[in-house]
Motif scaffolding. Structure first.
Motif, PDB file in Angstrom:
ATOM      1  N   TYR A   1       0.850  -1.186   0.000  1.00 33.55           N
ATOM      2  CA  TYR A   1       0.000   0.000   0.000  1.00 33.55           C
ATOM      3  C   TYR A   1       0.887   1.238   0.000  1.00 33.55           C
ATOM      4  N   THR A   2       0.505   2.220  -0.783  1.00 30.81           N
ATOM      5  CA  THR A   2       1.272   3.455  -0.894  1.00 30.81           C
ATOM      6  C   THR A   2       0.425   4.626  -0.447  1.00 30.81           C
ATOM      7  N   ALA A   3       0.943   5.370   0.538  1.00 27.86           N
ATOM      8  CA  ALA A   3       0.289   6.581   1.024  1.00 27.86           C
ATOM      9  C   ALA A   3       1.133   7.779   0.613  1.00 27.86           C
ATOM     10  N   THR A   4       0.464   8.889   0.265  1.00 28.04           N
ATOM     11  CA  THR A   4       1.170  10.058  -0.261  1.00 28.04           C
ATOM     12  C   THR A   4       0.732  11.312   0.470  1.00 28.04           C
ATOM     13  N   ALA A   5       1.713  12.058   0.946  1.00 27.93           N
ATOM     14  CA  ALA A   5       1.482  13.386   1.518  1.00 27.93           C
ATOM     15  C   ALA A   5       2.055  14.418   0.556  1.00 27.93           C
ATOM     16  N   SER A   6       1.398  15.590   0.472  1.00 25.03           N
ATOM     17  CA  SER A   6       1.829  16.638  -0.456  1.00 25.03           C
ATOM     18  C   SER A   6       2.416  17.799   0.319  1.00 25.03           C
TER      19      SER A   6
ATOM     20  N   MET B   1       5.429  18.832  -3.969  1.00 28.51           N
ATOM     21  CA  MET B   1       6.191  17.578  -3.987  1.00 28.51           C
ATOM     22  C   MET B   1       5.381  16.502  -3.276  1.00 28.51           C
ATOM     23  N   GLY B   2       5.260  15.354  -3.942  1.00 29.87           N
ATOM     24  CA  GLY B   2       4.548  14.228  -3.354  1.00 29.87           C
ATOM     25  C   GLY B   2       5.498  13.333  -2.574  1.00 29.87           C
TER      26      GLY B   2
END
Length: 759
Positions: free
Chosen positions: A74-79, A198-199
């Motif tokens: 699972y991939t989680a992304t913060a910006s 940027m992610g």
């Protein structure tokens, strides 16, 4: 790679040098150009279709199994966004400036987010070194790990305490580095297009953990920026405070030195300048004024003199034009001139009135001239006055300058003292102002970036991406299949078409003899080729034998072909079968044919025709039997056979003897066609001897089986022996496969014309 050779006379050369050379891989050359033969490539692919499908299916199944067995990730992304809008709480410049919002800066910050230092802070903040997912030492050990741990424990038990503790510290550091490396491998930092965003993405089997670590990277990135600014501000304040104490004393001392020197040298000033400087300034202004006036007066006088020198009466002099007296006299003259003109029209020049008027006109002209001379004299006087005034003013200025020079000598030191005092005062004031700004900024620093959106717990796995993996697996499977097809073609050293024979060997292709099982019906496939020829005289096989015989007979234009040697490179390529079929086909055509078995080691003609002779070729050559008693008739076709007896053997070179020459001459005189079945060229030297004594040599090569290099070596040996090779014939050709093999060969169209033959 060795190139095939063509044999023409005694000189051999690479066929690749000939125009129209085809390398057999779908390329053809003509005058140096290479053209893709799409038909050949498609035919090659069709022939290797099963191999392609097998390899492609295997690779695709492997990709499918790997995809299905992969652990879901699972991939989680913060910006995070670099904020180019700065809050201006105080009107002062920050100690550590903000980041400029340009492409290079954003790319740099991407690398900062990937940095090892930031990853170490996240590992420490979340205690990831205690998580079995990242620390393999905490995971359940396998068999190999248990064996390794036992060995390490055995060596550690025998080590001294200090060495053991040192190894433990090094291992701990390495373990921590491995954890950091594992975390960085799961981290992906990507700039969103050309924006400032940027992610920050993190991948983990646990979706909640992935979101937590992604947010930790974003938050620690902001904290690291703030910490850098706090530290820079504290260091700046400490340095400024120390420096201000030193500069304060320097300023006081420098200003006191300036005042003391000014009083000692009487360098008094008003309005920022000394009294002497003010006096010189006044003199300079006045001198400039009188010099300008002098220049103007001299210019007026010079112009007037120049006009008079050119013959002017003075009427055009500038001062005269502006004189009131001259203007009045000119008005009177104009009046008198009018009267003179009127009188001259009525009276003659001697009339009294006319004479009086002329005298009055001359008097006016003399008055005008006298007035002009007075004006010029006045200009000269004004020039003299201006020159005296200028000289007086220049003298006063020179005296003032002398006084100023003395003051300036004393002012050099004063200026130096003033500059030192001003520099100290400026530096002190600047540092004081900066100290006040940095003191007011402490505690007001803000990060140059902000979190646009925090990572949320992903609801679906990002890996494996089943559609993408299957798509890539399909592409990889097709690529692997094509690669195997290309490899198989490169390793295929056989000859498959007549075009291969002509381009790769440089020899004529005189025919292709099909494999009986590929052209016969199921009920006739048990027959041998020689019997099938007799039973099916209108079949494709019989027609191929007739075409081969025709090509042989016309291989030497202008020279009758009676003695024919049939040979090949290796055993088992169908020499005897082809020789017998040629003999039977010629006999059916009404020719008188004899076939001679010259393969002393195999005697295959006997086996093929089912005869058991008592005398044969060797007995005839030895003189123990006559030719008539040694000949056997093939009742099925009418051909004659000169066989070898099963028990006959000779160590002598019988084929290179006068008896053999005489036998061949006699047979050539009594038979229309003499066919000699010989041994393979590479195996036995007898074949080269016989080939040189025949009219034509038929060289057979097995379809897609005989290596090209072996064929080339055999043809080279025959060429060196002086034999005339009529051409190369392909035998045992699978017509069904040939129809799918290559464009340009007659077998390619077998499916279109096979119904023409009678099976």
């Amino acid at each position: 790679m060795n190139q095939p050779f063509e044999f023409r006379g005694l000189n051999a050369r690479p066929v690749a040098e000939a125009p129209g050379f085809d390398d057999g891989q779908g390329w053809s050359g003509a005058a140096g150009a290479r053209i893709v033969d799409l038909h050949h490539l498609l035919a090659t692919f069709r022939r290797r279709l099963k191999l392609f499908l097998a390899v492609a299916l295997l690779v695709f199944i492997i990709a499918l199994v790997v995809t299905l067995k992969a652990t879901p990730l699972y991939t989680a992304t913060a910006s995070v966004m670099i904020d180019n809008r700065t809050e201006q709480v105080v009107d002062s410049q920050a100690v550590l400036s903000g980041l400029p919002a340009d492409t290079a800066t954003v790319d740099t910050e991407v690398e900062v987010l990937r940095s090892r230092q930031l990853a170490e802070r996240v590992v420490e903040a979340l205690a990831l070194d205690e998580d079995p997912e990242f620390n393999s030492a905490l995971a359940a050990p396998g068999l190999a790990d248990r064996i390794s741990n036992s060995i390490d424990a055995m060596f550690a038990a025998s080590a001294p305490d200090k060495a053991r503790s040192r190894l433990t510290g090094i291992e701990t550091q390495r373990q921590r580095e491995r954890v950091v490396d594992t975390v960085r491998e799961r981290l992906v930092i990507r700039r969103v297009g050309l924006t400032y965003v940027m992610g920050v993405s993190f991948t983990s089997p646990d979706p909640a953990k992935a979101a937590r670590i992604a947010n930790a990277f974003a938050q620690n990135y902001l904290l690291e920026q703030l910490q850098a600014k706090f530290e820079a501000t504290r260091q700046a304040n400490a340095w400024l405070n120390t420096r201000l104490d030193d500069l304060r004393g320097e300023v006081i001392q420098a200003e006191a030195a300036v005042e003391q020197y000014r009083n000692a040298n009487n360098l008094l000033s008003a309005s920022g300048a000394t009294l002497t400087e003010q006096e010189i300034s006044t003199y300079n202004t006045q001198l400039a004024t009188v010099r300008a006036q002098q220049a103007e007066d001299e210019a007026r006088l010079s112009t007037a003199r120049a006009q008079m020198a050119r013959g002017s009466t003075g009427d055009d002099v500038g001062e005269a034009l502006g004189s009131t007296v001259v203007q009045q006299l000119r008005a009177r003259r104009a009046e008198v001139s009018g009267r003179v003109a009127d009188l001259s029209s009525r009276y003659g020049p001697r009339h009294p009135d006319m004479v009086r008027a002329n005298r009055e006109l001359a008097d006016i002209d003399s008055q005008i001239q006298a007035e002009i001379e007075r004006i010029v004299s006045n200009l000269e006087a004004r020039v003299q006055v201006a020159r005296q005034r200028t000289a007086s003013m220049q003298g006063s200025l020179s005296g003032a300058r002398g006084t100023l020079a003395a003051n300036n000598n004393a002012g050099v030191r004063l200026n130096e003292l003033q500059r030192n005092a001003e520099a100290s005062r400026t530096l002190y004031q600047g540092l004081l102002d900066r100290f006040k700004e940095t003191t007011s900024q402490e505690g007001l620093e803000e990060s140059d970036a902000r979190i646009v959106s925090r990572a949320i717990i992903p609801g679906s796995p990002s890996s494996p991406n089943v559609p993408l993996n299957l798509g890539l697996g399909l592409v990889l499977a097709m690529g692997a299949g094509l690669a195997v097809v290309v490899l198989a073609e490169m390793l295929d050293a056989g000859l498959a078409t007549g075009e291969d024979v002509e381009t790769r060997l440089g020899m004529p292709h005189i025919g292709s003899v099909p494999l009986v099982s590929s052209v016969a019906d199921a009920r006739d496939r048990h027959l041998s080729p020689a019997d099938y020829l007799l039973d099916k005289p209108l079949s494709a096989f019989a027609e191929a034998i007739r075409a081969l015989r025709t090509s042989i007979l016309f291989s030497r234009v202008g020279h009758p072909v009676r003695l024919i040697a049939v040979t090949s490179t290796l055993p088992g390529e169908g020499k005897t079968t082809t020789a017998v079929c040629l003999a039977r086909s010629a006999a059916q055509a009404g020719q008188k044919v004899v076939i001679i078995d010259c393969d002393l080691r195999r005697r295959a003609v006997n086996k093929l025709l089912g005869i058991d002779p008592e005398v044969g070729l060797l007995e005839v050559l030895n003189g123990t039997a006559t030719l008539e008693t040694a000949l056997y008739s093939d009742d099925a076709s009418g051909a004659w056979v000169l066989p070898l007896t099963p028990a006959s053997f000779t160590p002598r070179d019988v084929f290179n003897s006068p008896a053999m020459d005489a036998l061949l001459t006699r047979l050539g005189e009594n038979f229309d066609l003499v066919i000699i079945d010989t041994a393979p060229v590479l195996a036995v030297a007898d074949t080269r001897i016989l080939a040189a004594r025949t009219d034509a040599v038929v060289f057979l090569t097995r379809w897609r089986a005989t290596p090209r290099k072996a064929v080339g070596a055999s043809l080279k040996l025959l060429d060196q022996a002086g034999a005339h090779v009529a051409g190369v014939a392909l035998v045992q050709v699978d017509m069904k496969s040939q129809a799918r093999y290559g464009y340009g060969d007659a077998g390619y169209y077998y499916g279109a014309y096979k119904a023409y033959y009678t099976a």
